[in-house]
Scaffold this motif. Structure first.
Motif, PDB file in Angstrom:
ATOM      1  N   UNK A 468     -52.043  10.102 -51.783  1.00 25.65           N
ATOM      2  CA  UNK A 468     -50.812  10.753 -52.266  1.00 25.65           C
ATOM      3  C   UNK A 468     -50.083   9.877 -53.288  1.00 25.65           C
ATOM      4  N   UNK A 469     -49.955   8.606 -52.962  1.00 31.01           N
ATOM      5  CA  UNK A 469     -49.094   7.762 -53.794  1.00 31.01           C
ATOM      6  C   UNK A 469     -49.818   7.029 -54.925  1.00 31.01           C
ATOM      7  N   UNK A 470     -51.104   6.770 -54.777  1.00 32.19           N
ATOM      8  CA  UNK A 470     -51.797   6.039 -55.844  1.00 32.19           C
ATOM      9  C   UNK A 470     -52.890   6.863 -56.508  1.00 32.19           C
ATOM     10  N   UNK A 471     -53.047   8.098 -56.057  1.00 31.79           N
ATOM     11  CA  UNK A 471     -54.108   8.952 -56.603  1.00 31.79           C
ATOM     12  C   UNK A 471     -53.779   9.473 -57.990  1.00 31.79           C
ATOM     13  N   UNK A 473     -54.480  12.648 -60.057  1.00 29.12           N
ATOM     14  CA  UNK A 473     -54.990  14.003 -59.860  1.00 29.12           C
ATOM     15  C   UNK A 473     -55.330  14.683 -61.191  1.00 29.12           C
TER      16      UNK A 473
ATOM     17  N   UNK B  15     -45.928   8.203 -46.803  1.00 26.32           N
ATOM     18  CA  UNK B  15     -45.965   8.649 -48.205  1.00 26.32           C
ATOM     19  C   UNK B  15     -44.698   9.423 -48.558  1.00 26.32           C
ATOM     20  N   UNK B  18     -41.774   7.053 -48.809  1.00 30.47           N
ATOM     21  CA  UNK B  18     -41.960   6.267 -50.040  1.00 30.47           C
ATOM     22  C   UNK B  18     -41.525   7.085 -51.267  1.00 30.47           C
ATOM     23  N   UNK B  19     -41.971   8.338 -51.324  1.00 27.32           N
ATOM     24  CA  UNK B  19     -41.654   9.184 -52.481  1.00 27.32           C
ATOM     25  C   UNK B  19     -40.161   9.547 -52.506  1.00 27.32           C
ATOM     26  N   UNK B 154     -44.282  12.929 -57.932  1.00 23.63           N
ATOM     27  CA  UNK B 154     -45.186  12.306 -56.958  1.00 23.63           C
ATOM     28  C   UNK B 154     -45.931  11.095 -57.540  1.00 23.63           C
ATOM     29  N   UNK B 155     -46.646  11.297 -58.624  1.00 27.60           N
ATOM     30  CA  UNK B 155     -47.548  10.222 -59.105  1.00 27.60           C
ATOM     31  C   UNK B 155     -46.860   9.082 -59.841  1.00 27.60           C
ATOM     32  N   UNK B 158     -45.344   4.848 -58.799  1.00 27.41           N
ATOM     33  CA  UNK B 158     -45.609   4.358 -57.442  1.00 27.41           C
ATOM     34  C   UNK B 158     -46.084   2.908 -57.451  1.00 27.41           C
ATOM     35  N   UNK B 159     -46.939   2.579 -58.405  1.00 24.98           N
ATOM     36  CA  UNK B 159     -47.400   1.189 -58.520  1.00 24.98           C
ATOM     37  C   UNK B 159     -46.213   0.278 -58.828  1.00 24.98           C
TER      38      UNK B 159
END
Lengths: 483, 306
Positions: A468-471, A473, B15, B18-19, B154-155, B158-159
């Motif tokens: 979810x967080x590092x993917x 897509x 997750x 975190x988000x 979402x994406x 995050x890093x």
């Protein structure tokens, strides 16, 4: 509708619901119908061809068995059907490749010709079901299995939807007996499926797709990259192709397990191999086994020793390279591995004597990984020029200056934000390798089942978080779907 | 089996937490070297340079501090578009940052496209209100769908969140008051002359044009001195017919405002040591250009005072 799409997840949910709704003895019909719908959704024209292959090879299998039972030779029929299958496969995959050779010859003799007479047809799944059909016919001919009596069972074997895009190439002796038994719910299968599917999606989305961005960026402008960046590009491609393909295989085997079908593992930590020979026992196991059984051994294997053994090894790897694609770079990749394998066989005895100390093993793993990575450079390159340019950069322009390191880490725009991208893909790759090492050589290799289960539960939670967080897509499709 | 299901649930919960933290709280994470948080921390900014990577590479913060009176700050995001700059300005004002002079990057390429995010750091830096407005613009004017939603909420970043302390340290080494302090080398004439020009765009986007006008309105309302600034492009791009046409179109949108054109400065845009590529200046180019730009600004101020 590949595994990394929402439509596939929905399709699978509906399939599972219907599958477990009906009695176990009829569940194979659901799998067959599901596989047909799945294939039609990919390409209905190729499905028609596949259906033709199913019918022809099903009837041929029965005929071969009958002729053998009657004491007649079935060799001509077997060879005839195999030739037809490979001709179709050849037309679908290699027309452009062979036409290129013809053009080179025509150009050499200065004969006029139009530049593109043939057009390559994209036929998803043909490589995989053709190999399955051939192994089915050969096994019947060799008397190892009985010809299948149910067209539905055989059709499911050839067109099984989790395996149609990129394998694994299941063997008939392991698949057909399972499909002919009632497919019952087993908790162990579901547990196994959860671990494999979570790991597979994590590998594909959080490593392979992310690494693809870095690799594509390096290969798109090799001339402006330094040696260190090219080396990282090559290493990350090794991770990309492994995580892409083994991720696909994990999902495929996991989905099969959800439907009560057990499929053998297609990868066994290949980057922890201590030699090239070891690598080929761990990489794309189903194809390697197929090539060993039907190419290497059929040609005589190592029985005659010496030159014949080398010839058979080279031929097997040549076929392996050619199977991967209609391009000279794939053929070169196959030959390169053939040479390494021949050399590896000579040092096998020394290998056995070597110390089992961890640092020696790590050294061997490192050397094998670099040899494999060098081969992947040709596999990934669009042409020889690009591959040699990469190698030249790595060998001649290697630098560890601050500037070179910064360019390598911030590969996209020089923007500091790409630091996260780089650290994420490298970190995830290292984590995966460490886990594999622990399971192969480390503490977890001999751990109790309870300890392993504990680790597995943490791993599942981590995979869900990472997906979810590092993917990534954004990228669709799997590398091996093209082969 | 239960344990496996629990593991999936735990992974999902972590997750989601975190988000949520990222989307609702990230803009509160302290950052004193660059971005919105650093600008808000300043409280009073006498000279705010707001723009794209052209400003990040083109405005030298040390030269600005030496030349101009008061506090200077560079707020730059890759491909920063007028609709986004408008939200950045609004957020600064919401956080009671006092701005005396605002210098806006007059960048043709970011004004000639439909609203879209080209720098995910901006999503991190904006408060939830700002994020929603930007995303709403993308839905309304760029037909953003599920994929953009995933990227946006979402994406992205995050890093960055996972490695926040590392980034904070790296940012400090790279930026001072939003200005890029890394020394970047210039290119060569051979390379620059052979670089392909960025693609042709249809023309200035209506929504972006309106955002520029809204920035003008807000500046008038808040009594902020506004300048539109064009960072010099390398000669081959600067001379390209379509680029000149689009630049004229963009200048027409803000015609009644002070525009400091690159051509009005004695900056040599044929000098390869001043450029990294056709758009971005090198360290040497950055210092030379900033000096010339700010001399023009001071001159303009003196003329206005007279």
């Amino acid at each position: 509708m590949t595994f990394d799409t929402i439509s596939f997840l929905l399709f699978m949910a509906v399939m599972l619901f219907i599958f477990y709704l009906i009695p176990a003895v009829h569940r194979k019909y659901v799998l067959f119908l599901g596989s047909v719908i799945f294939y039609i959704s990919l390409d209905w024209k190729v499905f028609c061809l596949a259906l033709g292959t199913v019918i022809v090879t099903f009837l041929s299998g029965r005929r071969i068995e009958r002729q053998i039972e009657q004491g007649k030779s079935a060799k001509i029929l077997l060879i005839g059907v195999i030739v037809i299958l490979f001709v179709i496969l050849g037309i679908a995959k290699y027309l452009n490749f062979f036409s290129e050779i013809v053009y080179i010859v025509l150009d050499f003799f200065r004969v006029n010709h139009s530049s593109k007479v043939f057009e390559l047809l994209a036929m998803i799944g043909i490589s995989y079901y053709t190999l399955k059909a051939v192994s089915y016919l050969v096994e019947i001919y060799q008397g190892k299995i009985k010809a299948e009596k149910s067209l539905v069972s055989y059709g499911t074997y050839l067109l099984f939807f989790p395996q149609i895009i990129a394998g694994p190439i299941a063997t008939p002796d392991s698949f057909l007996p399972q499909i002919n038994q009632p497919l019952i719910y087993k908790e162990e299968n579901i547990k196994k499926a959860i671990v494999l599917i979570a790991t597979g999606y994590m590998k594909k989305l959080a490593i392979a797709n992310v690494a693809a961005g870095y690799v594509n960026s390096v290969y798109a402008a090799i001339e402006s990259r330094n040696g260190l960046t090219c080396l990282f590009g090559a290493i990350l491609y090794s991770m990309q192709i492994y995580c892409d393909f083994s991720g696909y295989s994990d999902i495929s085997i996991g989905v099969s397990a959800l439907f009560g079908i057990e499929v053998k593992s297609n990868f066994n930590c290949p980057y922890l191999s201590v030699s090239i020979k070891d690598f080929w026992r761990r990489w794309h196991i189903s194809l390697s086994s197929w090539l060993r059984n039907y190419v290497y051994i059929s040609c005589g294997g190592s029985k005659k020793g010496g030159l014949a053994k080398i010839r058979n090894t080279m031929l097997t790897f040549f076929v392996s390279g050619l199977w991967h694609g209609a391009d000279f770079t794939f053929v070169f990749w196959g030959i390169y591995h053939g040479i390494l394998n021949c050399f590896c066989k000579k040092v096998k005895k020394q290998e056995k004597k070597s110390s089992p100390k961890a640092w020696v093993r790590l050294g061997k793993i490192g050397v094998t990984f670099l040899c494999v990575t060098a081969g992947w450079i040709f596999f990934r390159a669009d042409n020889f020029g690009q591959a040699f340019q990469m190698l030249e950069k790595i060998c001649m322009e290697m630098s560890f200056s601050e500037d070179a390191i910064l360019q390598t880490i911030l590969v996209f725009t020089g923007d500091i934000m790409s630091l996260g991208y780089f650290v994420s893909v490298v970190g995830m790759s290292i984590l995966l390798m460490v886990r594999e090492y622990c399971y192969t050589y480390g503490k977890l290799a001999d751990a109790t089942e309870k300890r392993k289960e504990k680790e597995t539960i943490i791993w599942i939670a981590f995979c869900v978080f990472a997906i979810i967080c590092l993917g990534n897509f954004g990228t669709s499709g799997f590398i091996y779907a093209n082969f | 089996m239960k344990k496996y299901m629990k593991a999936i649930a735990v992974g999902l919960c972590i997750a989601i937490c975190f988000l949520s933290v990222k989307n609702f709280m990230a803009y509160k994470f302290p950052n004193s070297s660059n971005g919105m948080q650093a600008a808000i921390e300043q409280k009073n900014v006498s000279h705010l340079f707001m723009g794209s990577s052209l400003f990040r590479q083109g405005i030298d913060i040390y030269t600005a501090e030496d030349t101009l009176e008061g506090n200077s700050f560079v707020l730059a995001y890759n491909g920063n578009q007028p609709v986004q700059m408008l939200e950045e300005l609004k957020m600064l004002l919401r956080n009671e940052v006092k701005i005396d002079n605002l210098y806006v990057d007059l960048y043709v390429y970011s004004s000639a496209i439909r609203p879209a995010i080209s720098d995910t750091k901006l999503i991190w830096d904006l408060d939830f209100q700002g994020k929603c407005k930007i995303y709403q613009d993308m839905i309304t004017y760029s037909e953003a769908g599920m994929s953009e939603f995933v990227d946006f909420f979402i994406s992205s970043n995050n890093e960055y969140m996972l490695m926040y302390p590392v980034f904070k340290f790296a940012m400090k080494k790279e930026f001072y008051k939003g200005g890029n302090i890394r020394e970047t080398a210039g290119s060569t004439r051979e390379i620059l002359d052979n670089l392909s020009l960025p693609g042709i765009r249809d023309g200035i986007n209506q929504v972006q044009g309106d955002a520029l006008k809204e920035i003008v309105r807000i500046c008038e309302e808040e009594n902020i001195e506004l300048y539109f600034v064009e960072v010099p492009k390398y000669d081959t791009l600067d001379q390209a017919e379509y680029y000149v046409r689009m630049r004229n179109e963009l200048e027409y949108v803000v015609a009644e405002r002070t525009i400091i054109r690159a051509s009005a400065l004695s900056f040599d845009n044929r000098n390869p040591s001043y450029y990294q590529d056709l758009l971005h200046l090198s360290g040497e180019g950055r210092r030379t250009y900033t000096k010339l730009l700010l001399e023009a600004v001071v001159e303009n101020k003196e003329e206005n005072d007279e």
